[in-house]
Scaffold this active site. Structure first.
Site, short mmCIF file in Angstrom:
data_model
loop_
_atom_site.label_atom_id
_atom_site.label_comp_id
_atom_site.label_asym_id
_atom_site.label_seq_id
_atom_site.Cartn_x
_atom_site.Cartn_y
_atom_site.Cartn_z
N GLU A 108 7.23 -27.45 -88.64
CA GLU A 108 7.70 -27.85 -87.31
C GLU A 108 9.16 -28.25 -87.37
OE1 GLU A 108 8.55 -30.67 -83.93
OE2 GLU A 108 8.75 -31.01 -86.06
N HIS A 111 13.35 -40.27 -88.43
CA HIS A 111 14.04 -39.53 -89.50
C HIS A 111 14.76 -40.45 -90.49
CE1 HIS A 111 13.87 -35.22 -87.61
NE2 HIS A 111 12.71 -35.86 -87.61
ZN LIG Z 1 7.81 -34.58 -85.50
#
Ligand SMILES: [Zn+2]
Length: 341
Positions: free
Chosen positions: A206, A317
């Site tokens: 993804e 992230h």
């Molecule tokens: Zn994600």
């Protein structure tokens, strides 16, 4: 939270999802009628409709990507330092002084740092320099000869971080998107009765462009696609309130749109209404930049109606991705409510 801890700490770089897939497979196998792995490595779990109606059962795909942003070994230099190529969108400001795990012939511990002078020696211009991934390297303590016995170009490298709970929150690496994997696993374990053929897909790649979701959706041919992913919680110091996306602890986020998909308006209505009826804590989400598997699913074949349910997450992230445990629970509850109808 033991399950989430395991999911968070298991490596699964985009394109190298074997370890995380094996872990999830073990957990879902007793709860699905059929479990397959497609050529892109997607783990597709089918739970057949338990209720018959006049119509043949609707195929609903719930997509939880299992890959995490990571690196591959690019080259090993003459001094045994490893140079890397990123898979997924890193902010280099979050990559200083990290421990990493290189998955070569065996697991190798390393430390990641940029090739810049230490603060004691840095000049003003050094401090201002914006760093690229190519400026970073991994030190494993091994010589080139020792290292080339164990690792080579293409080996995956993931960040290392211990999962912890703190208050009602949980923090660790890869909450994006192991939080959703947790939701997918719980959904399969808990759902009792459904008129739908339910496909829970733990997708690959993804983070590099929704690649797994695309082949998955093509083969499943769903009528409805529901992506589960994390989204930005912009509720911390230094973030402008009027640009807020979601807040931690305010419930599952029902996505209106992001840069990859606009949720089907009828589905959106249905989910909002259902959350109200069932008194499931929820919030609405518009994410200005970023996307989910829904963006890939909707464009499959002649088109698929999609929506995304998001788990709010702070510090996305980074290795301190932080979620609220109740938001996770709300996400499972809303999915079960929808799929049981
Ligand atoms: Zn994600």
């Amino acid at each position: 939270m033991e399950l989430l801890a395991q999911l968070s700490e298991t490596p699964g770089a985009s394109g190298r999802e074997d370890r995380i897939r094996n872990l999830i497979k073990e957990m879902v196998e007793p709860h699905a009628d059929n479990v397959t792995v497609d050529p892109l490595g997607n783990l597709i779990c089918l739970k057949r409709a338990t209720r018959q109606s006049e119509q043949p059962p609707r195929r609903v795909m719930v997509s939880c990507h299992m890959d995490e942003i990571a690196f591959y070994v690019r080259r090993i230099d003459d001094n045994g330092f490893i140079r890397i190529k990123e898979v997924g969108g890193f902010d280099t400001r979050n990559l200083y002084a990290r421990q990493v795990l290189i998955q070569g012939r065996e697991d190798i511990l390393g430390v990641l740092n940029p090739g810049v002078p230490p603060i004691h020696l840095a000049k003003e211009e050094d401090k201002k320099k914006s760093l690229q991934i190519n400026d970073f390297y991994i030190d494993t303590g091994l010589s080139k000869e020792e290292l080339t016995e164990l690792a080579r170009t293409g080996d995956p490298v993931t960040l290392l971080q211990t999962f912890r709970t703190m208050g009602k929150l949980a923090t660790g690496k890869a909450m994006d998107n192991r939080a959703a994997c947790w939701v997918g696993i719980r959904l399969l374990q808990e759902i009792q009765d459904t008129p739908n053929d339910l496909y829970v897909a733990f997708t690959t790649q993804e983070e590099v462009g929704l690649r797994g979701a695309k082949t998955c959706a093509y083969s499943i041919e769903p009528q409805i696609g529901i992506a589960v992913d994390v989204t930005l919680a912009v509720d911390t110091p230094g973030t402008p309130k009027d640009e807020g996306v979601t807040e931690l602890g305010k419930g599952v986020a029902i996505k209106v749109m992001d840069s990859g998909s606009i949720s089907d308006p009828a589905l959106l209505e249905e989910f909002i209404e259902l959350a109200r009826q069932e008194e499931i804590k929820h919030q609405l989400e518009i994410l200005p930049r970023g996307g989910t598997d829904a963006g890939g699913i909707q464009l499959t074949r002649g088109g698929v109606r999609v929506i995304t349910l998001s788990v709010p997450c702070r510090y996305v992230h980074t290795v301190t991705e932080t979620i609220h445990q109740e938001d996770l629970r709300n996400t499972v509850d809303l999915l079960i409510a929808y799929l049981s109808r």
